[in-house]
Write an enzyme that holds these catalytic residues in place. Structure first.
Site, PDB file in Angstrom:
ATOM      1  N   SER A 296    -118.722  31.371   9.121  1.00  0.00           N
ATOM      2  CA  SER A 296    -119.427  30.381   9.941  1.00  0.00           C
ATOM      3  C   SER A 296    -120.140  29.363   9.063  1.00  0.00           C
ATOM      4  O   SER A 296    -120.516  29.637   7.925  1.00  0.00           O
ATOM      5  CB  SER A 296    -120.462  31.055  10.838  1.00  0.00           C
ATOM      6  OG  SER A 296    -119.890  32.098  11.565  1.00  0.00           O
TER       7      SER A 296
HETATM    8  N1  SAH Z   1    -119.712  37.024  10.283  1.00  0.00           N
HETATM    9  C1  SAH Z   1    -118.582  36.572   9.502  1.00  0.00           C
HETATM   10  C2  SAH Z   1    -117.707  35.568  10.223  1.00  0.00           C
HETATM   11  C3  SAH Z   1    -116.702  36.290  10.924  1.00  0.00           C
HETATM   12  S1  SAH Z   1    -115.320  35.503  11.628  1.00  0.00           S
HETATM   13  C4  SAH Z   1    -118.989  36.028   8.162  1.00  0.00           C
HETATM   14  O1  SAH Z   1    -120.200  35.895   7.910  1.00  0.00           O
HETATM   15  O2  SAH Z   1    -118.090  35.757   7.367  1.00  0.00           O
HETATM   16  C5  SAH Z   1    -115.136  36.657  12.960  1.00  0.00           C
HETATM   17  C6  SAH Z   1    -114.698  38.028  12.562  1.00  0.00           C
HETATM   18  O3  SAH Z   1    -114.705  38.834  13.738  1.00  0.00           O
HETATM   19  C7  SAH Z   1    -113.278  38.090  11.991  1.00  0.00           C
HETATM   20  O4  SAH Z   1    -113.295  38.706  10.741  1.00  0.00           O
HETATM   21  C8  SAH Z   1    -112.531  38.935  13.040  1.00  0.00           C
HETATM   22  O5  SAH Z   1    -111.533  39.762  12.485  1.00  0.00           O
HETATM   23  C9  SAH Z   1    -113.660  39.754  13.634  1.00  0.00           C
HETATM   24  N2  SAH Z   1    -113.378  40.338  14.951  1.00  0.00           N
HETATM   25  C10 SAH Z   1    -112.732  39.784  16.004  1.00  0.00           C
HETATM   26  N3  SAH Z   1    -112.685  40.645  17.035  1.00  0.00           N
HETATM   27  C11 SAH Z   1    -113.327  41.779  16.626  1.00  0.00           C
HETATM   28  C12 SAH Z   1    -113.600  43.035  17.238  1.00  0.00           C
HETATM   29  N4  SAH Z   1    -113.210  43.338  18.478  1.00  0.00           N
HETATM   30  N5  SAH Z   1    -114.278  43.960  16.518  1.00  0.00           N
HETATM   31  C13 SAH Z   1    -114.675  43.693  15.254  1.00  0.00           C
HETATM   32  N6  SAH Z   1    -114.455  42.532  14.622  1.00  0.00           N
HETATM   33  C14 SAH Z   1    -113.772  41.573  15.295  1.00  0.00           C
END
Ligand code: SAH
Length: 210
Positions: A60
């Site tokens: 993000s």
């Molecule tokens: N917080 C992260 C940004 C993440 S992008 C950072 O600081 O880099 C969103 C993430 O959510 C992705 O890695 C994706 O794989 C994960 N995601 C999506 N659906 C999910 C679920 N049901 N359970 C766990 N993770 C999930």
């Protein structure tokens, strides 16, 4: 390119956008975001931009990390926070410097392994992580004072509301891509109170592990 001057510029920008919490700004200033993105993009790590982190996912924008953290913590200290969507691990690393204990779950195994090695490298020992479908939370570790989602569901996940303490807060993007809103959910004795904050753009919450 990862100099103090570049980081200071980012902090000024976050302040201009209305992030006021000095502790959060200090943590963002001192957290090496360049270690959370691919090496080829390290020189852009202190721009206020979302960046690719592999597996079709993005880290993000710092403003969003700051804003969500500020909303989560604005009613006072929290001792335990669950993050759904570890991704690069950056948001968890920021939170770990502001609360006692962070639990973070991710559905892509390769992603959580890389994040875990960053936590270790930075000596962040108060983060527990798990390869899990976060839509169902991490009930064995709950209830949590706070929950933060960094992937967007279509509806507020009931299982997560149940893993919040009464008085707890959840911050999440809600809805389909390009029309999402950032929402604050407060658990109260009789149910929940919700507040829509601003437009955001996150990857969707996907069910199942990979
Ligand atoms: N917080 C992260 C940004 C993440 S992008 C950072 O600081 O880099 C969103 C993430 O959510 C992705 O890695 C994706 O794989 C994960 N995601 C999506 N659906 C999910 C679920 N049901 N359970 C766990 N993770 C999930």
């Amino acid at each position: 390119m990862t100099s103090q001057r570049t980081r200071n510029r980012l902090i000024d920008r976050l302040r201009e956008q209305g992030v006021n919490d000095a502790r959060i700004l200090e943590v963002i200033k001192s957290t090496p975001r360049h270690l959370f993105v691919d090496e080829a993009l390290a020189h852009r790590a202190y721009e206020d931009k979302a960046l690719p982190i592999g597996f079709n996912q993005t880290i993000s924008q710092p403003y969003i990390v700051a804003r969500m953290t500020e909303v989560l913590l604005s009613a006072g200290q929290m001792s335990s926070v669950l993050e759904v969507g570890t991704g690069s691990g950056y948001q968890a690393a920021v939170l770990a410097q502001l609360v006692e204990k962070v639990y973070t779950v991710e559905r892509i195994s390769g992603m959580i392994e890389r994040a875990a090695s960053r936590f270790k490298m930075l000596g962040l020992r108060n983060i527990s992580y798990r390869h899990l479908d976060g839509g169902i939370g991490w009930p064995e570790r709950g209830p949590f004072d706070g929950i933060i989602l960094t992937a967007s569901p279509m509806h507020i996940p009931e299982a997560l509301v149940e893993q919040l303490v009464v008085g707890g807060r959840m911050v999440l993007p809600l809805g389909i891509e390009n029309t999402q809103e950032l929402v604050l959910v407060k658990r109260i004795t009789t149910g929940v109170e919700t507040e829509v904050l601003e437009k955001v753009n996150f990857v969707p919450l996907v069910s199942g592990k990979t």
